[in-house]
Design a protein around this motif. Structure first.
Motif, PDB file in Angstrom:
ATOM      1  N   LEU A  48      74.968 -19.415  29.135  1.00  0.00           N
ATOM      2  CA  LEU A  48      75.049 -19.904  27.760  1.00  0.00           C
ATOM      3  C   LEU A  48      73.695 -20.277  27.172  1.00  0.00           C
ATOM      4  O   LEU A  48      73.550 -20.340  25.969  1.00  0.00           O
TER       5      LEU A  48
ATOM      6  N   GLU B 257      83.621 -22.528  19.145  1.00  0.00           N
ATOM      7  CA  GLU B 257      83.673 -22.368  20.596  1.00  0.00           C
ATOM      8  C   GLU B 257      84.727 -23.301  21.203  1.00  0.00           C
ATOM      9  O   GLU B 257      85.466 -22.910  22.097  1.00  0.00           O
TER      10      GLU B 257
ATOM     11  N   SER C 162      78.046 -17.712  21.010  1.00  0.00           N
ATOM     12  CA  SER C 162      76.927 -18.228  21.792  1.00  0.00           C
ATOM     13  C   SER C 162      75.649 -17.453  21.481  1.00  0.00           C
ATOM     14  O   SER C 162      74.565 -18.041  21.378  1.00  0.00           O
TER      15      SER C 162
END
Length: 181
Positions: free
Chosen positions: A122, A87, A174
């Motif tokens: 998230l 990420e 995620s």
């Protein structure tokens, strides 16, 4: 015996680090979104990205030690940190792409909103499916735009598509992190 004394403190530290990393990731995504509409300089967050990179590296080192010591849950923490490392790489890519999008870009609000929505969703309760559908819709919107007439317009349009590609991958990662929880 020493491992049993060390493990809870080490694992608690690692869990706290992961929470801080997640918070920093959200902050960076939100800032990127605000950058587009408030005409802020995206380079301001370069230090925050470097700190995130450093924190992930340190947390990964600790997670590897824990995994090697066969401490419970350390494998999942290590996998989760590897996901967060990816990420972070995507955030760095977005950072470079956002620098190519000028402040007068007409559809900056659309990109801004989707970045902020991604950050807000998230958590494991977040609705990443809806965010992903919005990304697909926006990509289709941008696909219907006229072809760029100048080299500058081409760079801008390709940067926008790169941001969408990175966000799409970011959401997939995620989702994997949330599925582990």
């Amino acid at each position: 015996m020493l491992t049993n004394l060390y493990a809870p403190e080490s694992q608690d530290k690692l869990i706290d680090w992961v929470e801080e990393i997640d918070s920093d990731i959200k902050d960076i995504l939100k800032f990127f979104g605000h950058t587009l509409v408030k005409h802020l300089d995206v380079e301001v967050y370069e230090g925050k990205i470097k700190k995130l990179e450093n924190d992930i590296a340190k947390a990964l080192d600790l997670a590897i030690i824990e995994k090697d010591n066969r401490i419970e849950n350390s494998k999942n923490l290590l996998i989760g940190l590897n996901y967060r490392e990816r990420e972070m790489e995507l955030l760095k890519e977005m950072y470079h792409d956002l620098k190519e999008i000028p402040v007068e870009f007409a559809d900056e609000k659309l990109i801004s909103d989707i970045m902020i929505d991604t950050a807000n969703n998230l958590t494991e309760n977040g609705d990443m499916v809806m965010v992903k559908k919005r990304i697909v819709f926006l990509k289709e919107h941008f696909n219907m735009m006229n072809l760029p007439e100048t080299h500058e317009d081409f760079i801008i349009q390709s940067s926008v598509f790169q941001v969408f590609r990175s966000l799409n991958q970011f959401i997939d990662i995620s989702k994997n992190i949330n599925d582990m929880a």
